[in-house]
Scaffold this active site. Structure first.
Site, PDB file in Angstrom:
ATOM      1  N   ILE A  32       2.399   5.429   0.606  1.00  0.00           N
ATOM      2  CA  ILE A  32       3.798   5.786   0.710  1.00  0.00           C
ATOM      3  C   ILE A  32       4.179   6.280  -0.632  1.00  0.00           C
ATOM      4  O   ILE A  32       4.900   6.367  -0.947  1.00  0.00           O
ATOM      5  CB  ILE A  32       4.446   4.356   1.431  1.00  0.00           C
ATOM      6  CG1 ILE A  32       4.265   4.431   2.867  1.00  0.00           C
ATOM      7  CG2 ILE A  32       5.667   4.006   0.585  1.00  0.00           C
ATOM      8  CD1 ILE A  32       5.004   2.288   3.111  1.00  0.00           C
ATOM      9  N   ASP A  80      -2.932  -4.166 -14.117  1.00  0.00           N
ATOM     10  CA  ASP A  80      -2.602  -5.216 -12.737  1.00  0.00           C
ATOM     11  C   ASP A  80      -0.603  -5.976 -13.050  1.00  0.00           C
ATOM     12  O   ASP A  80      -0.658  -5.780 -14.004  1.00  0.00           O
ATOM     13  CB  ASP A  80      -3.490  -6.568 -12.620  1.00  0.00           C
ATOM     14  CG  ASP A  80      -3.644  -7.168 -11.737  1.00  0.00           C
ATOM     15  OD1 ASP A  80      -2.037  -7.218 -11.237  1.00  0.00           O
ATOM     16  OD2 ASP A  80      -4.385  -7.735 -11.639  1.00  0.00           O
ATOM     17  N   LYS A 140      10.806  -5.903 -15.262  1.00  0.00           N
ATOM     18  CA  LYS A 140      10.988  -6.518 -16.979  1.00  0.00           C
ATOM     19  C   LYS A 140      10.958  -5.771 -17.953  1.00  0.00           C
ATOM     20  O   LYS A 140      11.368  -5.626 -19.456  1.00  0.00           O
ATOM     21  CB  LYS A 140      10.776  -8.240 -17.295  1.00  0.00           C
ATOM     22  CG  LYS A 140      11.151  -8.693 -18.358  1.00  0.00           C
ATOM     23  CD  LYS A 140      10.846 -10.153 -17.991  1.00  0.00           C
ATOM     24  CE  LYS A 140      10.603 -11.132 -19.492  1.00  0.00           C
ATOM     25  NZ  LYS A 140      12.028 -11.013 -20.133  1.00  0.00           N
ATOM     26  N   SER A 170       9.962  -2.850   0.043  1.00  0.00           N
ATOM     27  CA  SER A 170       9.667  -4.440   0.582  1.00  0.00           C
ATOM     28  C   SER A 170       9.464  -3.961   2.033  1.00  0.00           C
ATOM     29  O   SER A 170       8.200  -2.880   2.902  1.00  0.00           O
ATOM     30  CB  SER A 170      11.199  -4.866   0.326  1.00  0.00           C
ATOM     31  OG  SER A 170      11.123  -6.023   1.416  1.00  0.00           O
ATOM     32  N   LYS A 188       8.096 -10.639   0.018  1.00  0.00           N
ATOM     33  CA  LYS A 188       9.035  -9.934   0.830  1.00  0.00           C
ATOM     34  C   LYS A 188      10.752 -10.573   0.092  1.00  0.00           C
ATOM     35  O   LYS A 188      11.220  -9.247  -0.448  1.00  0.00           O
ATOM     36  CB  LYS A 188       8.652  -8.943   1.403  1.00  0.00           C
ATOM     37  CG  LYS A 188       7.489  -7.669   1.480  1.00  0.00           C
ATOM     38  CD  LYS A 188       7.021  -7.073   0.429  1.00  0.00           C
ATOM     39  CE  LYS A 188       5.600  -6.092   0.580  1.00  0.00           C
ATOM     40  NZ  LYS A 188       5.857  -4.814  -0.532  1.00  0.00           N
ATOM     41  N   ILE A 217       5.241   2.270   9.870  1.00  0.00           N
ATOM     42  CA  ILE A 217       4.377   3.494   8.755  1.00  0.00           C
ATOM     43  C   ILE A 217       3.243   4.295   9.331  1.00  0.00           C
ATOM     44  O   ILE A 217       1.885   3.088   8.956  1.00  0.00           O
ATOM     45  CB  ILE A 217       4.592   3.883   7.165  1.00  0.00           C
ATOM     46  CG1 ILE A 217       5.953   3.566   6.523  1.00  0.00           C
ATOM     47  CG2 ILE A 217       4.843   5.561   6.981  1.00  0.00           C
ATOM     48  CD1 ILE A 217       7.202   4.128   7.705  1.00  0.00           C
TER      49      ILE A 217
HETATM   50  C1  HXC Z   1      -7.526 -15.023   3.872  1.00  0.00           C
HETATM   51  C2  HXC Z   1      -8.341 -13.580   1.494  1.00  0.00           C
HETATM   52  C3  HXC Z   1      -8.488 -12.459   3.256  1.00  0.00           C
HETATM   53  C4  HXC Z   1      -8.621 -12.143   3.610  1.00  0.00           C
HETATM   54  C5  HXC Z   1      -8.572 -12.151   0.280  1.00  0.00           C
HETATM   55  N1  HXC Z   1      -8.145 -13.685   0.525  1.00  0.00           N
HETATM   56  N2  HXC Z   1      -8.755 -11.377   1.557  1.00  0.00           N
HETATM   57  N3  HXC Z   1      -7.666 -14.895   2.875  1.00  0.00           N
HETATM   58  N4  HXC Z   1      -8.354 -13.363   4.787  1.00  0.00           N
HETATM   59  N5  HXC Z   1      -7.887 -10.911   4.513  1.00  0.00           N
HETATM   60  C6  HXC Z   1      -8.275 -14.357  -0.361  1.00  0.00           C
HETATM   61  C7  HXC Z   1      -9.543 -14.758  -1.149  1.00  0.00           C
HETATM   62  O1  HXC Z   1     -10.291 -15.448  -0.451  1.00  0.00           O
HETATM   63  C8  HXC Z   1      -9.380 -15.233  -1.799  1.00  0.00           C
HETATM   64  O2  HXC Z   1      -8.659 -16.593  -2.187  1.00  0.00           O
HETATM   65  C9  HXC Z   1      -7.332 -14.904  -2.711  1.00  0.00           C
HETATM   66  O3  HXC Z   1      -7.371 -14.157  -1.489  1.00  0.00           O
HETATM   67  C10 HXC Z   1      -7.238 -13.589  -3.687  1.00  0.00           C
HETATM   68  O4  HXC Z   1      -8.554 -12.377  -2.925  1.00  0.00           O
HETATM   69  P1  HXC Z   1      -9.804 -11.772  -4.124  1.00  0.00           P
HETATM   70  O5  HXC Z   1      -9.881 -10.299  -3.132  1.00  0.00           O
HETATM   71  O6  HXC Z   1      -9.504 -12.970  -5.582  1.00  0.00           O
HETATM   72  O7  HXC Z   1      -8.344 -11.050  -4.820  1.00  0.00           O
HETATM   73  P2  HXC Z   1      -7.689  -9.507  -5.369  1.00  0.00           P
HETATM   74  O8  HXC Z   1      -9.039  -8.795  -5.805  1.00  0.00           O
HETATM   75  O9  HXC Z   1      -6.837 -10.186  -6.210  1.00  0.00           O
HETATM   76  O10 HXC Z   1      -7.045  -8.544  -4.023  1.00  0.00           O
HETATM   77  C11 HXC Z   1      -5.599  -9.309  -3.962  1.00  0.00           C
HETATM   78  C12 HXC Z   1      -5.895  -8.960  -2.473  1.00  0.00           C
HETATM   79  C13 HXC Z   1      -6.964  -7.423  -1.834  1.00  0.00           C
HETATM   80  C14 HXC Z   1      -4.415  -8.777  -2.062  1.00  0.00           C
HETATM   81  C15 HXC Z   1      -6.923  -9.929  -1.052  1.00  0.00           C
HETATM   82  O11 HXC Z   1      -6.517  -7.187  -0.095  1.00  0.00           O
HETATM   83  C16 HXC Z   1      -5.611  -5.757  -2.799  1.00  0.00           C
HETATM   84  O12 HXC Z   1      -6.073  -5.951  -3.693  1.00  0.00           O
HETATM   85  N6  HXC Z   1      -4.843  -5.364  -1.818  1.00  0.00           N
HETATM   86  C17 HXC Z   1      -4.891  -3.756  -2.712  1.00  0.00           C
HETATM   87  C18 HXC Z   1      -4.201  -3.017  -1.981  1.00  0.00           C
HETATM   88  C19 HXC Z   1      -3.676  -3.587  -0.421  1.00  0.00           C
HETATM   89  O13 HXC Z   1      -4.168  -4.618   0.499  1.00  0.00           O
HETATM   90  N7  HXC Z   1      -2.581  -2.624  -0.390  1.00  0.00           N
HETATM   91  C20 HXC Z   1      -2.016  -2.653   1.183  1.00  0.00           C
HETATM   92  C21 HXC Z   1      -1.036  -2.707   1.050  1.00  0.00           C
HETATM   93  S1  HXC Z   1       0.300  -2.926   2.002  1.00  0.00           S
HETATM   94  P3  HXC Z   1      -9.592 -17.968  -2.557  1.00  0.00           P
HETATM   95  O14 HXC Z   1      -8.882 -19.104  -2.157  1.00  0.00           O
HETATM   96  O15 HXC Z   1     -11.196 -17.974  -1.639  1.00  0.00           O
HETATM   97  O16 HXC Z   1      -9.599 -17.657  -4.431  1.00  0.00           O
HETATM   98  C22 HXC Z   1       1.597  -3.839   2.486  1.00  0.00           C
HETATM   99  C23 HXC Z   1       2.882  -3.698   3.397  1.00  0.00           C
HETATM  100  C24 HXC Z   1       2.847  -4.739   3.448  1.00  0.00           C
HETATM  101  O17 HXC Z   1       1.934  -4.726   1.667  1.00  0.00           O
HETATM  102  C25 HXC Z   1       3.618  -4.590   5.127  1.00  0.00           C
HETATM  103  C26 HXC Z   1       3.608  -3.648   5.572  1.00  0.00           C
HETATM  104  C27 HXC Z   1       2.423  -4.238   6.691  1.00  0.00           C
END
Ligand code: HXC
Length: 284
Positions: A32, A80, A140, A170, A188, A217
């Site tokens: 997006i 980050d 900020k 959001s 959100k 989307i």
């Molecule tokens: C349950 C999960 C999980 C899953 C991760 N965790 N994936 N729990 N189900 N599928 C848990 C992990 O076990 C850990 O907890 C904690 O979350 C942190 O995980 P990390 O992998 O260490 O975190 P990090 O490397 O910082 O990655 C963050 C993330 C990852 C959110 C988990 O998916 C990411 O980087 N995402 C960025 C890209 C993304 O998601 N884009 C989509 C955005 S779309 P524990 O307890 O084990 O330590 C969007 C729109 C939303 O946001 C609305 C429309 C649908």
């Protein structure tokens, strides 16, 4: 990769409306936010996109720069949004290299599908940290530059020039609550509330702060995960009163509207771009 203009921008906007303006975008390599950035660059802006992954971010910046000859688009990786110092340094670099920050899109987000029983406290916190704290850090780190931009471009500006504007991306889940998305819904809701406060505190400085809430989307990571089968997708499409999922262009057009002179009295609001989907998402 070259993306046809019609995929990220409709034909109604005047060329050059964002000339000599700079947009700072977190999550700018995402589906997006890259379309939002492309649209702004196409209409004259320079851009700075921020991301965690340096290769992905730099590649996206190069691709986006191709939409307009002479466009300056920089990609800053290893940032980050959970880390304020990272963001502050990125904002400083953007101003040093591109001269200003006139518009901000706070789009970085994290998401996965999980029931509450499958969410560890750290999993819940991680999404709050990325979405909510990340948006706060973005506000900020950039607000001093937005205030300066607003001072250069008083609102309304007789020349139609704008600046000093921020949009957060959001969602609509928190309007009804959403199974498997408790973490995102909570994050959100806080983003929406934060942006309302930003509009109140910084409106008097000429800065506008709004939210875009996309519905389903097409082609986003989040929706691919939520509608993982063709049956899911058909069911979710049927539930949207407008009869289709949204496109990246729908969100880019909304962004251009809010940042353009046409949006200069829109402040402290949420523009829901979802084909009225949220009105049925609770099963109505
Ligand atoms: C349950 C999960 C999980 C899953 C991760 N965790 N994936 N729990 N189900 N599928 C848990 C992990 O076990 C850990 O907890 C904690 O979350 C942190 O995980 P990390 O992998 O260490 O975190 P990090 O490397 O910082 O990655 C963050 C993330 C990852 C959110 C988990 O998916 C990411 O980087 N995402 C960025 C890209 C993304 O998601 N884009 C989509 C955005 S779309 P524990 O307890 O084990 O330590 C969007 C729109 C939303 O946001 C609305 C429309 C649908």
């Amino acid at each position: 990769m070259s993306v046809p203009k019609s995929e990220y921008l409709s034909s109604v906007w005047a060329p050059g409306i964002f000339a000599n303006r700079v947009v700072f975008v977190t999550g700018g390599a995402g589906t997006i936010c890259s379309a939002q950035t492309r649209a702004m660059v196409h209409l004259g802006a320079d851009a700075c996109i921020i991301g965690r992954n340096p290769e992905k971010t730099e590649k996206a910046a190069k691709d986006i720069a191709k939409v307009r000859s002479g466009a300056r688009v920089i990609g800053i990786g290893n940032v980050d949004v959970r880390n304020f110092d990272n963001l502050k340094a990125a904002a400083e670099r953007c101003v040093k290299e591109l001269g200003a920050i006139d518009f901000v899109i706070a789009g970085a987000a994290g998401n996965f599908i999980a029931p509450i029983s499958g969410l560890s406290p750290n999993a819940f916190k991680t999404v709050i940290d990325i979405d909510t704290i990340g948006t706060f850090n973005t506000v900020k780190a950039t607000i001093p530059y937005l205030i300066e931009s607003a001072a250069r471009n008083p609102n309304p500006n007789p020349n139609g020039l704008t600046g000093g504007r921020i949009i957060s991306v959001s969602a609509t889940f928190h309007y009804t609550g959403m199974p498997l998305q408790a973490h995102v819904s909570a994050a959100k809701a806080a983003v929406d509330s934060l942006m309302a406060s930003v509009s109140l505190e910084y409106g008097p400085y000429g800065v506008t702060a709004n939210v875009i809430a996309p519905g389903a989307i097409e082609g986003t990571e989040g929706m691919e995960r939520l509608a993982s089968s063709a049956v899911d997708k058909q069911k979710m499409t049927k539930a949207v009163p407008s009869g289709r999922w949204g496109s990246r262009r729908d969100i880019a057009d909304a962004t251009v509207y809010l940042f353009s002179d046409a949006g200069n009295y829109v402040n402290g609001t949420t523009l829901v771009v979802d084909g009225a989907g949220w009105r049925r998402q609770g099963g109505n």
